[in-house]
Design an enzyme around this catalytic site. Structure first.
Site, PDB file in Angstrom:
ATOM      1  N   ARG A 227       0.835  -1.193   0.000  1.00 41.07           N
ATOM      2  CA  ARG A 227       0.000   0.000   0.000  1.00 41.07           C
ATOM      3  C   ARG A 227       0.875   1.249   0.000  1.00 41.07           C
ATOM      4  O   ARG A 227       1.967   1.264   0.580  1.00 41.07           O
ATOM      5  CB  ARG A 227      -0.908   0.027   1.236  1.00 41.07           C
ATOM      6  CG  ARG A 227      -2.148  -0.852   1.103  1.00 41.07           C
ATOM      7  CD  ARG A 227      -3.093  -0.350   0.010  1.00 41.07           C
ATOM      8  NE  ARG A 227      -4.281  -1.163  -0.135  1.00 41.07           N
ATOM      9  CZ  ARG A 227      -4.417  -2.174  -0.994  1.00 41.07           C
ATOM     10  NH1 ARG A 227      -3.433  -2.534  -1.792  1.00 41.07           N
ATOM     11  NH2 ARG A 227      -5.560  -2.846  -1.074  1.00 41.07           N
ATOM     12  N   HIS A 275      -1.361  -0.116  -9.982  1.00 42.07           N
ATOM     13  CA  HIS A 275      -2.022  -1.059  -9.060  1.00 42.07           C
ATOM     14  C   HIS A 275      -2.468  -2.332  -9.798  1.00 42.07           C
ATOM     15  O   HIS A 275      -3.642  -2.718  -9.771  1.00 42.07           O
ATOM     16  CB  HIS A 275      -3.212  -0.404  -8.356  1.00 42.07           C
ATOM     17  CG  HIS A 275      -3.613  -1.103  -7.095  1.00 42.07           C
ATOM     18  ND1 HIS A 275      -4.029  -0.451  -5.964  1.00 42.07           N
ATOM     19  CD2 HIS A 275      -3.655  -2.429  -6.769  1.00 42.07           C
ATOM     20  CE1 HIS A 275      -4.318  -1.337  -5.016  1.00 42.07           C
ATOM     21  NE2 HIS A 275      -4.106  -2.560  -5.494  1.00 42.07           N
TER      22      HIS A 275
END
Ligand code: NDP
Ligand code: OXD
Length: 312
Positions: A227, A275
């Site tokens: 993250r 991502h």
């Protein structure tokens, strides 16, 4: 009949329907906004980043399946009821995809590909001679489902692999293990290529900052696939610019998509991916959800239930 609400923050809901119908024959599949009234009876929700406040309007939701392994896209909703069980994704497709991406990016960093690409852009014939994999120390931050499969993909190439996690682990498959804050500095000091595979929690936020990244050996590099909250990017850029760090591959960001104006896009030592280190695939994910709904209906605990206290 099982009712399944579906929410995706981008187009593509239709590709999931056949997968759920195959995994859960007779399922009443309802993509958002066609959820109907909450009075129509209990439902499960499978979601990525539902709009804040939406879940609270449906008290009939029995459990939420996160479309990803992370849950921060759900828990950042201030109105999310605290008593709904949340089940994290951890299907085989997600693990295989992550192992591939980590293997690819570690090889790229080890073989100096970011520097090769920067040289090519300058039409520069610059020969660099990397060490052998057996001389490279890879450190994986987070040794959960995805950290483990990534370590297993790297070991056969001969990398010296270590992993760091909150709780102690039995040594396995030749992966050296470091535990908790006490062993964090030693872990960083032995890591040439660092792979971030941690969930976003208050404890992991800003863990990589000027002080901690400076503990890594000169020319170390960073791959972040966990993250964005893990890294202070301003500090990272300073360390790339002063030559302490040699490269970074970033797949995750605090704000996604990454701002158009971000200087990271043009940084010669940074590779950006949107991502996609690993993605949740309809077939294996639908089978995972079906298996866990069956467990819940039988009164059993589902796999990978979010521990709200730990945050992952
Ligand atoms: P797991 O829950 O299986 O593993 C998490 C690991 O992080 C565990 O080893 C855990 O330690 C460790 N950890 C958590 N908090 C701390 C802490 N404070 N200090 C040290 N170690 C800590 O998660 P997954 O492996 O399934 O997924 C990891 C993350 O990867 C997800 O949360 C998500 O954010 C990200 N992800 C990114 C994707 C992408 O495409 N970029 C795709 C999928 C996931 P312990 O073992 O002691 O509990
Ligand atoms: C995530 C995922 O949690 O894509 O990032 O699974």
């Amino acid at each position: 009949m099982t009712k399944l609400y579906f929410y995706l923050d981008e187009p593509g809901a239709e590709i999931w329907q056949p997968a759920f119908e195959a995994a859960m024959p007779g399922v009443d599949y309802r993509p958002y906004p066609h959820w109907g009234s909450p009075d129509e009876g209990p439902a499960y929700l499978f979601a990525w980043e539902p709009e804040p406040g939406l879940v609270a309007k449906y008290p009939n939701i029995k459990a939420i399946f996160s479309l990803g392994a992370g849950v921060d896209h759900l828990t950042r909703d201030p109105d999310l009821p605290t008593d709904i069980p949340i089940i994290r994704m951890s299907d085989d497709g997600l693990k295989e995809g992550m192992a591939e991406f980590v293997l690819m990016t570690v090889l790229m960093h080890h073989r100096y590909m970011p520097r090769m690409i920067a040289s090519q852009q300058k039409r520069e014939w610059r020969r660099l001679f990397p060490p052998l994999a057996s001389e490279v120390r890879v450190g994986i931050l987070g040794y959960g489902a995805l950290g483990k499969v990534s370590a297993a993909a790297l070991k056969p190439l001969g990398y010296q692999v270590a992993a760091w996690s909150r709780s102690e682990k039995e040594p396995e498959h030749g992966v050296e293990h470091f535990t908790g804050t006490e062993e964090f500095e030693a872990f960083l000091a032995r890591t040439d290529i660092l792979v971030g595979l941690l969930p976003s929690t208050p404890e992991t936020t800003n863990l990589l900052n000027k002080d901690t990244m400076s503990l890594m050996p000169k020319y170390a590099s960073i791959i972040n696939v966990g993250r964005g909250t893990l890294i202070n990017l301003g500090d990272m850029v300073d360390l790339l610019d002063d030559g302490h760090l040699s490269a970074a591959t970033l797949d995750v960001f605090v704000k996604e998509p990454l701002d158009q104006e971000s200087p990271l896009w043009d940084h010669p030592k940074v590779i950006i991916t949107p991502h996609i280190a690993s993605i949740t695939r309809p077939k294996s994910a639908a089978e995972y959800v079906a298996r866990n709904i069956e467990r819940i209906e039988k009164g059993l605990q589902p796999e990978n239930l979010l521990d709200r206290y730990r945050g992952y």
